[in-house]
Design a protein around this motif. Structure first.
Motif, PDB file in Angstrom:
ATOM      1  N   UNK A 236      38.546  -1.478 -39.989  1.00  0.00           N
ATOM      2  CA  UNK A 236      38.043  -2.375 -38.960  1.00  0.00           C
ATOM      3  C   UNK A 236      37.526  -1.553 -37.779  1.00  0.00           C
ATOM      4  N   UNK A 237      36.735  -2.218 -36.947  1.00  0.00           N
ATOM      5  CA  UNK A 237      36.221  -1.557 -35.753  1.00  0.00           C
ATOM      6  C   UNK A 237      37.374  -1.060 -34.879  1.00  0.00           C
ATOM      7  N   UNK A 238      38.400  -1.891 -34.747  1.00  0.00           N
ATOM      8  CA  UNK A 238      39.534  -1.490 -33.910  1.00  0.00           C
ATOM      9  C   UNK A 238      40.211  -0.236 -34.459  1.00  0.00           C
ATOM     10  N   UNK A 239      40.350  -0.170 -35.778  1.00  0.00           N
ATOM     11  CA  UNK A 239      40.958   1.024 -36.374  1.00  0.00           C
ATOM     12  C   UNK A 239      40.117   2.267 -36.089  1.00  0.00           C
ATOM     13  N   UNK A 240      38.812   2.120 -36.203  1.00  0.00           N
ATOM     14  CA  UNK A 240      37.951   3.290 -35.967  1.00  0.00           C
ATOM     15  C   UNK A 240      37.964   3.702 -34.492  1.00  0.00           C
ATOM     16  N   UNK A 241      38.068   2.723 -33.608  1.00  0.00           N
ATOM     17  CA  UNK A 241      38.149   3.059 -32.176  1.00  0.00           C
ATOM     18  C   UNK A 241      39.452   3.780 -31.867  1.00  0.00           C
ATOM     19  N   UNK A 242      40.534   3.281 -32.462  1.00  0.00           N
ATOM     20  CA  UNK A 242      41.817   3.947 -32.258  1.00  0.00           C
ATOM     21  C   UNK A 242      41.749   5.373 -32.819  1.00  0.00           C
ATOM     22  N   UNK A 243      41.071   5.491 -33.952  1.00  0.00           N
ATOM     23  CA  UNK A 243      40.947   6.815 -34.593  1.00  0.00           C
ATOM     24  C   UNK A 243      40.242   7.809 -33.664  1.00  0.00           C
ATOM     25  N   UNK A 244      39.209   7.335 -32.972  1.00  0.00           N
ATOM     26  CA  UNK A 244      38.502   8.241 -32.047  1.00  0.00           C
ATOM     27  C   UNK A 244      39.442   8.734 -30.953  1.00  0.00           C
ATOM     28  N   UNK A 245      40.240   7.815 -30.407  1.00  0.00           N
ATOM     29  CA  UNK A 245      41.119   8.210 -29.299  1.00  0.00           C
ATOM     30  C   UNK A 245      42.205   9.172 -29.788  1.00  0.00           C
ATOM     31  N   UNK A 246      42.768   8.889 -30.963  1.00  0.00           N
ATOM     32  CA  UNK A 246      43.787   9.788 -31.533  1.00  0.00           C
ATOM     33  C   UNK A 246      43.156  11.164 -31.783  1.00  0.00           C
ATOM     34  N   UNK A 247      41.977  11.152 -32.390  1.00  0.00           N
ATOM     35  CA  UNK A 247      41.316  12.405 -32.745  1.00  0.00           C
ATOM     36  C   UNK A 247      40.983  13.220 -31.493  1.00  0.00           C
ATOM     37  N   UNK A 248      40.565  12.543 -30.421  1.00  0.00           N
ATOM     38  CA  UNK A 248      40.206  13.262 -29.200  1.00  0.00           C
ATOM     39  C   UNK A 248      41.421  13.981 -28.630  1.00  0.00           C
ATOM     40  N   UNK A 249      42.575  13.330 -28.687  1.00  0.00           N
ATOM     41  CA  UNK A 249      43.790  13.973 -28.188  1.00  0.00           C
ATOM     42  C   UNK A 249      44.185  15.174 -29.035  1.00  0.00           C
ATOM     43  N   UNK A 250      44.005  15.049 -30.345  1.00  0.00           N
ATOM     44  CA  UNK A 250      44.301  16.175 -31.239  1.00  0.00           C
ATOM     45  C   UNK A 250      43.416  17.367 -30.861  1.00  0.00           C
ATOM     46  N   UNK A 251      42.163  17.081 -30.583  1.00  0.00           N
ATOM     47  CA  UNK A 251      41.229  18.149 -30.211  1.00  0.00           C
ATOM     48  C   UNK A 251      41.660  18.816 -28.902  1.00  0.00           C
ATOM     49  N   UNK A 252      41.947  18.000 -27.897  1.00  0.00           N
ATOM     50  CA  UNK A 252      42.292  18.558 -26.586  1.00  0.00           C
ATOM     51  C   UNK A 252      43.546  19.426 -26.637  1.00  0.00           C
ATOM     52  N   UNK A 253      44.515  19.022 -27.458  1.00  0.00           N
ATOM     53  CA  UNK A 253      45.748  19.809 -27.610  1.00  0.00           C
ATOM     54  C   UNK A 253      45.458  21.224 -28.101  1.00  0.00           C
ATOM     55  N   UNK A 254      44.363  21.349 -28.854  1.00  0.00           N
ATOM     56  CA  UNK A 254      44.016  22.657 -29.409  1.00  0.00           C
ATOM     57  C   UNK A 254      42.971  23.386 -28.577  1.00  0.00           C
ATOM     58  N   UNK A 255      42.636  22.833 -27.421  1.00  0.00           N
ATOM     59  CA  UNK A 255      41.666  23.496 -26.557  1.00  0.00           C
ATOM     60  C   UNK A 255      40.222  23.172 -26.892  1.00  0.00           C
ATOM     61  N   UNK A 256      40.022  22.192 -27.771  1.00  0.00           N
ATOM     62  CA  UNK A 256      38.655  21.827 -28.152  1.00  0.00           C
ATOM     63  C   UNK A 256      38.146  20.772 -27.180  1.00  0.00           C
TER      64      UNK A 256
END
Ligand SMILES: *[C@@H]1O[C@H](CO)[C@@H](O)[C@H](O)[C@H]1NC(C)=O
Ligand SMILES: *[C@@H]1O[C@H](CO)[C@@H](O)[C@H](O)[C@H]1NC(C)=O
Ligand SMILES: *[C@@H]1O[C@H](CO)[C@@H](O)[C@H](O)[C@H]1NC(C)=O
Length: 574
Positions: A236-256
């Motif tokens: 669903x759109x909501x799942x994909x939006x949540x996925x973006x936010x989760x993914x962005x945090x994963x990136x930031x934790x690694x300095x990306x």
């Protein structure tokens, strides 16, 4: 008389023209009277700033204003820009590097995968089965159990089969993709829903794995995956939006702080999903001003004209958060799934040379058209033959369409025949590579290609740099973790999992070169070097504070972790 007026007038004119850029530069760097200095919002000081900028490789301080870097240098020089409201950040002697640019991710898939059953790191069949059993216990009857990240090489190579999990998932269709995304396991219920039977034929560009007596095992390779994937209800759109936010945090934790999002990670996924991600997820986050990292988007190459129209309408970026990168296509499959295209057959499958997943003529047509409309082109090529085919094709397109700064990219460039590495530099083709793949791939490359081919051909980072290739590093997340610091260590040390020695020592590169490949070279590789990739005045103030404070140690050990990540001069992690 007239002559002199004319002469002095032209001298004035020439002087004015000559000094115009200087004046602008002065204005920009604010070398006027001290009273007119712009005041910095933030001064970072007492650090070892590794800038990725050849004009000043190291500094100890930098000033930031309105999200951009104002000045880099020693503290007294930078401190001239301090005012009453300036915040000072003393980093205690730590190394500070430009925000990492991950040149190849599948961002929303990565986030979605974090919301599914995780099989990454599983190293035996019992554990695999146990995890699925647990997932089945909490799944509603009839709902899909989705997961991914498994790697059969972690338990000796045996491919999983549907019968491992059929007993424990009688009422739930199951789809578990391999870590490389080029192969997946369906249980028997999922095969049934997909209409895959003993008599099903392999689709073009894909394989339905079978037992010796012709029964599907549950494993599907490349385009055959679509038979099952098309049955799975869309996220669903909501799942994909949540996925973006989760993914962005994963990136930031690694300095990306910036990712190049390649969108779909196997060719069979319909192109309109990439466009839906843009309009429903990225534009949504942008309009709510909740983008946390910068993304440079690549779209499926067959939709090049849509991207061309979009760029004509909106320009190349939306407020430095969403950049429109270019178009992506696939030449072959992957090594792990025996579908990367080679000159010689796979040692463990003597009739198999791999798959050419898109017809050459189709690729050539699309590349000519995309390039002519000014778009950047990136093509996935893993096997030695696929890489040569793409370099040949790029040469044809360049000579047909004429000279320009086009920065054609090959994604992965994983196995290169002798003489191929230098072609990247000679033709100006970007090698967009993922060092961490070699941690998992060394053993399987040796098994699938034989020792001799594996050592001559695999992950030739040193040779690519020696041939002056623009080397851009990435992770291919979720195929491998987003973790630039680990990937830098991998490129420097090349010690695969469970090994105690370096694989192909002649291809090791320095920490300096590895850092550049994750910063300034990665920025050049997607035309973002005006805004990103180095700690230089005028660029966006994206930077990472590392856990270590000795450059000498870091340069030899290549070990560090991320203490904090800043985007536009604002702390984004932790
Ligand atoms: C600090 O940097 C400025 C500008 O680059 C330079 O003129 C000055 O000599 C430097 N000071 C020291 C102590 O190095
Ligand atoms: C498929 O083939 C296997 C092995 O030959 C056989 O046991 C099985 O009954 C067949 N299934 C169908 C539906 O024909
Ligand atoms: C490639 O383009 C040419 C010229 O536009 C066309 O004649 C040809 O059919 C195209 N081939 C494919 C495979 O699309």
């Amino acid at each position: 008389m007239n002559f002199y007026i004319l002469l002095s007038a032209s001298v004035v004119l020439v002087l004015a023209i000559v000094s115009l850029p200087l004046l602008n530069l002065n204005y920009f760097l604010n070398w006027q009277s001290p009273s007119s200095y712009p005041v910095a919002d933030l001064i970072v000081r007492n650090g070892v700033l590794y800038t990725s900028d050849e004009s000043l490789p190291f500094a100890d301080s930098m000033a930031v204003r309105k999200g951009r870097i104002l000045r880099v240098g020693n503290y007294s020089f930078v401190q001239e820009l301090a005012g009453d409201v300036t915040e000072e950040l003393d980093v205690g002697g730590k190394i500070v590097v430009p925000g990492f640019i991950d040149s190849h991710v599948h961002l929303i898939y990565g986030g979605l995968q974090m919301m599914q059953v995780g099989l990454r790191g599983v190293n035996n069949k019992d554990e695999f089965v146990r995890i699925i059993k647990e997932a089945a216990r909490s799944a509603k009857q009839g709902s899909w159990i989705l997961g991914g990240g498994w790697n059969n090489d972690a338990w000796g190579g045996d491919l999983p089969v549907a019968s491992w999990i059929d007993d424990i998932t009688p009422f739930n269709p199951v789809w578990l993709s391999r870590m490389d995304g080029h192969m997946g396991l369906a249980n028997s219920l999922a095969l049934k829903l997909a209409g895959i039977t003993n008599s099903s034929e392999d689709p073009k560009g894909g394989t339905i794995m079978r037992t010796t007596n012709g029964e599907p095992t549950g494993l599907l390779i490349d385009s055959a995956m679509e038979l099952v994937v098309s049955q799975i209800p869309e996220n669903t759109v909501d799942e994909r939006r949540e996925a973006l936010l989760i993914a962005s945090n994963v990136a930031l934790m690694s300095g990306v702080t910036t990712v190049v999002d390649m969108g779909r990670y196997f060719p069979a996924v319909p192109a309109d999903l990439s466009w839906a991600d843009f309009s429903e997820v990225y534009q949504w986050a942008h309009s709510l001003e909740i983008m946390k990292i910068r993304v440079c988007l690549f779209f499926p190459m067959e939709t090049w004209s849509l991207l061309s129209d979009l760029i004509n309408k909106m320009g190349h970026s939306m407020n430095q958060w969403i950049y429109f990168g270019g178009v992506k296509a696939f030449a072959d499959g992957s090594l792990g799934s025996n579908s990367a295209l080679f000159y010689e057959p796979y040692v463990d499958e003597p009739d198999n040379y791999g798959l050419q997943v898109t017809e050459l003529e189709v690729l050539l047509n699309m590349t000519l058209a995309s390039d002519l409309s000014g778009l950047q082109v990136a093509i996935h090529a893993i096997g030695d033959r696929a890489n040569d085919l793409m370099l040949d094709m790029y040469q044809t397109v360049a000579s047909t369409n004429g000279m320009r700064d086009r920065r054609f990219r090959i994604e992965h460039a994983q196995h290169l025949a002798s003489g191929t590495a230098v072609r990247f530099g000679n033709q100006g083709v970007v090698a967009s590579v993922q060092p961490d793949h070699l941690l998992d791939d060394a053993d399987s490359a040796i098994r699938k290609l034989g020792m001799d081919r594996a050592v001559k051909e695999s992950y030739l980072f040193g040779s690519l740099l020696a041939g002056n290739a623009l080397l851009a590093f990435g992770s291919d997340w979720p195929v491998a973790d987003i973790n630039p610091l680990r990937a830098i260590k991998t490129a420097v040390k090349r010690i695969p999992h469970a090994w105690d020695h370096t694989w192909i020592p002649s291809e090791c590169i320095t920490v300096d070169d590895a850092l550049k490949s994750f910063t300034i070279s990665a920025a050049r590789a997607c035309f973002l070097d005006n805004d990103l990739g180095s700690l230089s005045p005028g660029k966006l103030a994206d930077f990472v504070i590392l856990s270590v404070n000795s450059w000498e140690n870091f340069a030899t050990e290549a070990s560090a972790s991320v203490e904090a990540t800043y985007v536009s001069g604002v702390q984004a992690y932790p």
